[in-house]
Design a protein around this motif. Structure first.
Motif, PDB file in Angstrom:
ATOM      1  N   PHE A  31      30.035  42.417  69.006  1.00  0.00           N
ATOM      2  CA  PHE A  31      29.054  43.473  69.286  1.00  0.00           C
ATOM      3  C   PHE A  31      29.130  44.510  68.174  1.00  0.00           C
ATOM      4  O   PHE A  31      30.182  45.118  67.959  1.00  0.00           O
ATOM      5  N   GLY A  32      28.018  44.685  67.469  1.00  0.00           N
ATOM      6  CA  GLY A  32      27.999  45.660  66.379  1.00  0.00           C
ATOM      7  C   GLY A  32      29.068  45.325  65.345  1.00  0.00           C
ATOM      8  O   GLY A  32      29.138  44.199  64.847  1.00  0.00           O
ATOM      9  N   VAL A  33      29.932  46.294  65.036  1.00  0.00           N
ATOM     10  CA  VAL A  33      30.990  46.072  64.045  1.00  0.00           C
ATOM     11  C   VAL A  33      32.231  45.419  64.662  1.00  0.00           C
ATOM     12  O   VAL A  33      33.179  45.085  63.945  1.00  0.00           O
ATOM     13  N   TYR A  34      32.239  45.219  65.974  1.00  0.00           N
ATOM     14  CA  TYR A  34      33.407  44.662  66.650  1.00  0.00           C
ATOM     15  C   TYR A  34      33.303  43.145  66.701  1.00  0.00           C
ATOM     16  O   TYR A  34      32.283  42.594  67.130  1.00  0.00           O
ATOM     17  N   ARG A  35      34.361  42.475  66.276  1.00  0.00           N
ATOM     18  CA  ARG A  35      34.348  41.022  66.179  1.00  0.00           C
ATOM     19  C   ARG A  35      35.290  40.407  67.200  1.00  0.00           C
ATOM     20  O   ARG A  35      36.434  40.822  67.347  1.00  0.00           O
ATOM     21  N   LEU A  36      34.800  39.387  67.905  1.00  0.00           N
ATOM     22  CA  LEU A  36      35.587  38.718  68.934  1.00  0.00           C
ATOM     23  C   LEU A  36      35.352  37.221  68.863  1.00  0.00           C
ATOM     24  O   LEU A  36      34.215  36.773  68.681  1.00  0.00           O
ATOM     25  N   GLY A  37      36.421  36.457  69.004  1.00  0.00           N
ATOM     26  CA  GLY A  37      36.271  35.009  69.103  1.00  0.00           C
ATOM     27  C   GLY A  37      36.394  34.293  67.766  1.00  0.00           C
ATOM     28  O   GLY A  37      36.417  34.903  66.704  1.00  0.00           O
ATOM     29  N   GLN A  38      36.459  32.968  67.867  1.00  0.00           N
ATOM     30  CA  GLN A  38      36.607  32.079  66.711  1.00  0.00           C
ATOM     31  C   GLN A  38      35.436  31.090  66.694  1.00  0.00           C
ATOM     32  O   GLN A  38      35.622  29.879  66.684  1.00  0.00           O
ATOM     33  N   ASP A  39      34.232  31.654  66.690  1.00  0.00           N
ATOM     34  CA  ASP A  39      33.034  30.855  66.927  1.00  0.00           C
ATOM     35  C   ASP A  39      32.876  29.681  65.964  1.00  0.00           C
ATOM     36  O   ASP A  39      32.620  28.548  66.383  1.00  0.00           O
ATOM     37  N   GLU A  40      33.006  29.931  64.682  1.00  0.00           N
ATOM     38  CA  GLU A  40      32.751  28.862  63.718  1.00  0.00           C
ATOM     39  C   GLU A  40      33.734  27.711  63.873  1.00  0.00           C
ATOM     40  O   GLU A  40      33.350  26.540  63.834  1.00  0.00           O
ATOM     41  N   ALA A  41      35.000  28.013  64.081  1.00  0.00           N
ATOM     42  CA  ALA A  41      35.997  26.958  64.260  1.00  0.00           C
ATOM     43  C   ALA A  41      35.762  26.192  65.558  1.00  0.00           C
ATOM     44  O   ALA A  41      35.924  24.966  65.608  1.00  0.00           O
ATOM     45  N   LEU A  42      35.368  26.884  66.600  1.00  0.00           N
ATOM     46  CA  LEU A  42      35.146  26.240  67.897  1.00  0.00           C
ATOM     47  C   LEU A  42      33.964  25.282  67.864  1.00  0.00           C
ATOM     48  O   LEU A  42      33.951  24.280  68.579  1.00  0.00           O
ATOM     49  N   LEU A  92      46.463  38.397  88.211  1.00  0.00           N
ATOM     50  CA  LEU A  92      47.734  37.778  88.557  1.00  0.00           C
ATOM     51  C   LEU A  92      48.388  37.204  87.297  1.00  0.00           C
ATOM     52  O   LEU A  92      47.704  36.704  86.402  1.00  0.00           O
ATOM     53  N   PRO A  93      49.713  37.238  87.201  1.00  0.00           N
ATOM     54  CA  PRO A  93      50.389  36.886  85.944  1.00  0.00           C
ATOM     55  C   PRO A  93      50.236  35.426  85.532  1.00  0.00           C
ATOM     56  O   PRO A  93      50.353  35.119  84.342  1.00  0.00           O
ATOM     57  N   ASP A  94      49.984  34.523  86.478  1.00  0.00           N
ATOM     58  CA  ASP A  94      49.874  33.103  86.129  1.00  0.00           C
ATOM     59  C   ASP A  94      48.442  32.587  86.192  1.00  0.00           C
ATOM     60  O   ASP A  94      48.204  31.402  86.383  1.00  0.00           O
ATOM     61  N   ALA A  95      47.482  33.483  85.992  1.00  0.00           N
ATOM     62  CA  ALA A  95      46.069  33.093  86.056  1.00  0.00           C
ATOM     63  C   ALA A  95      45.640  32.281  84.841  1.00  0.00           C
ATOM     64  O   ALA A  95      44.764  31.411  84.941  1.00  0.00           O
ATOM     65  N   LEU A  96      46.247  32.541  83.694  1.00  0.00           N
ATOM     66  CA  LEU A  96      45.854  31.896  82.445  1.00  0.00           C
ATOM     67  C   LEU A  96      46.894  30.870  82.021  1.00  0.00           C
ATOM     68  O   LEU A  96      48.093  31.083  82.179  1.00  0.00           O
ATOM     69  N   ILE A  97      46.421  29.770  81.469  1.00  0.00           N
ATOM     70  CA  ILE A  97      47.303  28.742  80.914  1.00  0.00           C
ATOM     71  C   ILE A  97      47.380  28.960  79.412  1.00  0.00           C
ATOM     72  O   ILE A  97      46.383  28.837  78.704  1.00  0.00           O
ATOM     73  N   ALA A  98      48.573  29.296  78.922  1.00  0.00           N
ATOM     74  CA  ALA A  98      48.745  29.637  77.509  1.00  0.00           C
ATOM     75  C   ALA A  98      49.269  28.483  76.679  1.00  0.00           C
ATOM     76  O   ALA A  98      49.309  28.575  75.454  1.00  0.00           O
ATOM     77  N   ASP A  99      49.654  27.395  77.320  1.00  0.00           N
ATOM     78  CA  ASP A  99      50.222  26.246  76.612  1.00  0.00           C
ATOM     79  C   ASP A  99      49.160  25.154  76.464  1.00  0.00           C
ATOM     80  O   ASP A  99      48.621  24.659  77.459  1.00  0.00           O
ATOM     81  N   GLY A 137      40.150  33.747  73.670  1.00  0.00           N
ATOM     82  CA  GLY A 137      41.600  33.628  73.633  1.00  0.00           C
ATOM     83  C   GLY A 137      42.116  33.553  72.207  1.00  0.00           C
ATOM     84  O   GLY A 137      41.410  33.094  71.296  1.00  0.00           O
ATOM     85  N   PRO A 138      43.356  33.982  71.970  1.00  0.00           N
ATOM     86  CA  PRO A 138      43.893  34.004  70.600  1.00  0.00           C
ATOM     87  C   PRO A 138      44.084  32.614  70.003  1.00  0.00           C
ATOM     88  O   PRO A 138      44.104  32.465  68.783  1.00  0.00           O
ATOM     89  N   HIS A 139      44.219  31.601  70.845  1.00  0.00           N
ATOM     90  CA  HIS A 139      44.436  30.244  70.348  1.00  0.00           C
ATOM     91  C   HIS A 139      43.308  29.305  70.776  1.00  0.00           C
ATOM     92  O   HIS A 139      43.515  28.106  70.949  1.00  0.00           O
ATOM     93  N   ALA A 140      42.099  29.855  70.938  1.00  0.00           N
ATOM     94  CA  ALA A 140      40.986  29.089  71.488  1.00  0.00           C
ATOM     95  C   ALA A 140      40.658  27.857  70.647  1.00  0.00           C
ATOM     96  O   ALA A 140      40.450  26.760  71.183  1.00  0.00           O
ATOM     97  N   ALA A 141      40.603  28.016  69.336  1.00  0.00           N
ATOM     98  CA  ALA A 141      40.235  26.890  68.476  1.00  0.00           C
ATOM     99  C   ALA A 141      41.286  25.785  68.541  1.00  0.00           C
ATOM    100  O   ALA A 141      40.947  24.589  68.606  1.00  0.00           O
ATOM    101  N   ALA A 142      42.554  26.154  68.541  1.00  0.00           N
ATOM    102  CA  ALA A 142      43.620  25.154  68.641  1.00  0.00           C
ATOM    103  C   ALA A 142      43.578  24.453  69.986  1.00  0.00           C
ATOM    104  O   ALA A 142      43.745  23.226  70.075  1.00  0.00           O
ATOM    105  N   PHE A 143      43.343  25.208  71.054  1.00  0.00           N
ATOM    106  CA  PHE A 143      43.200  24.613  72.388  1.00  0.00           C
ATOM    107  C   PHE A 143      42.085  23.580  72.379  1.00  0.00           C
ATOM    108  O   PHE A 143      42.251  22.449  72.856  1.00  0.00           O
ATOM    109  N   ALA A 144      40.926  23.977  71.867  1.00  0.00           N
ATOM    110  CA  ALA A 144      39.764  23.088  71.878  1.00  0.00           C
ATOM    111  C   ALA A 144      40.034  21.813  71.102  1.00  0.00           C
ATOM    112  O   ALA A 144      39.676  20.715  71.534  1.00  0.00           O
TER     113      ALA A 144
END
Length: 253
Positions: free
Chosen positions: A14-25, A182-189, A227-234
């Motif tokens: 959004f605007g000058v703020y960048r989020l995500g790894q779109d091109e790699a995904l 909740l602390p275990d809502a996301l799978i990080a591995d 997510g910080p590792h979205a491209a690797a996950f995908a």
């Protein structure tokens, strides 16, 4: 041959703020859900993301959310079915315009965040938004949480539906996603996420947070793009599916 779609939320800068790894995904997924400006995204980001996806031959969908940029659309709001209908028409209509102007075709609609979760359990909200999608374009596919009100509402409206499961989220006994606070809502591995996806696709089962198996229908798998590792996950998930002889392609005939 078994078949599954890999979808990802993107276009969330959004605007000058960048989020995500779109091109790699885009090298890993087969469908994208592009933010429409309410929870994330802006006109320039919408146009750029649509163009990138079309250039890669990826199926493009609209990703409408609640009007909550500060909360990234993940905070619930009290909206009526009519307000939900209007939110969908407005946002999907905007993205539809960008897709058409770039020479493409909008393929599906998937709500975002709190709006998605609210309608998954509230029949009136789901039916209002499914009706909005149908009136915009009856050929669109409605993505919704497997086994939820989304799927029934889409079918009732006369839409094709795609039952969605999640690679990077844990599940509750009723088939809902574990709340993010909740602390275990996301799978990080990544290996655990790939294992969960394979089991959902091959066996139609998922292990809940309460350590019980429940049935789940898997037609499209979501990988969150913020997510910080979205491209690797995908990449790991797609490679795992390919090794198992599962065809990865968008939903449809």
């Amino acid at each position: 041959m078994r078949r599954i779609d890999l979808n990802c939320d993107m276009g969330e800068s959004f605007g000058v703020y960048r989020l995500g790894q779109d091109e790699a995904l885009l090298d890993c997924v087969t469908s994208v859900n592009i933010a429409c400006g309410f929870h994330a995204g802006d006109p320039a980001t919408m146009r750029r993301t649509v163009r990138m996806a079309l250039d890669k031959g990826i199926a493009v969908g609209a990703h409408p959310g609640l009007p909550d940029l500060a909360g990234f659309g993940r905070r619930e709001m009290a909206v009526s079915p009519q307000e939900a209908y209007d939110l969908v028409v407005y946002q999907v209509g905007a993205l539809y315009g960008f897709v058409k102007s770039e020479g493409g075709r909008l393929r599906h609609v998937k709500a975002h965040g709190a709006l998605y979760n609210m309608a998954a359990r509230d029949r009136r909200l789901a039916e209002a938004m499914a009706e909005a999608v149908y009136r915009l374009d009856s050929e669109l596919i409605l993505f919704g949480l497997a086994g939820s009100e989304w799927i029934e509402a889409g079918r009732k409206a006369g839409l094709r539906t795609a039952s969605e499961v999640f690679a990077d989220r844990t599940y509750e006994l009723d088939g809902s996603l574990t709340p993010r606070h909740l602390p275990d809502a996301l799978i990080a591995d990544a290996a655990r996420a790939a294992e969960q996806v394979l089991r959902m696709v091959k066996e139609g089962k998922v292990r809940t947070r309460q350590n019980a198996d429940i049935d789940v229908a898997a037609e499209t798998v979501c990988i969150h793009g913020d997510g910080p590792h979205a491209a690797a996950f995908a990449r790991i998930i797609r490679e795992s599916l390919t090794r198992e002889g599962i065809e990865v392609k968008p939903p449809g005939p």
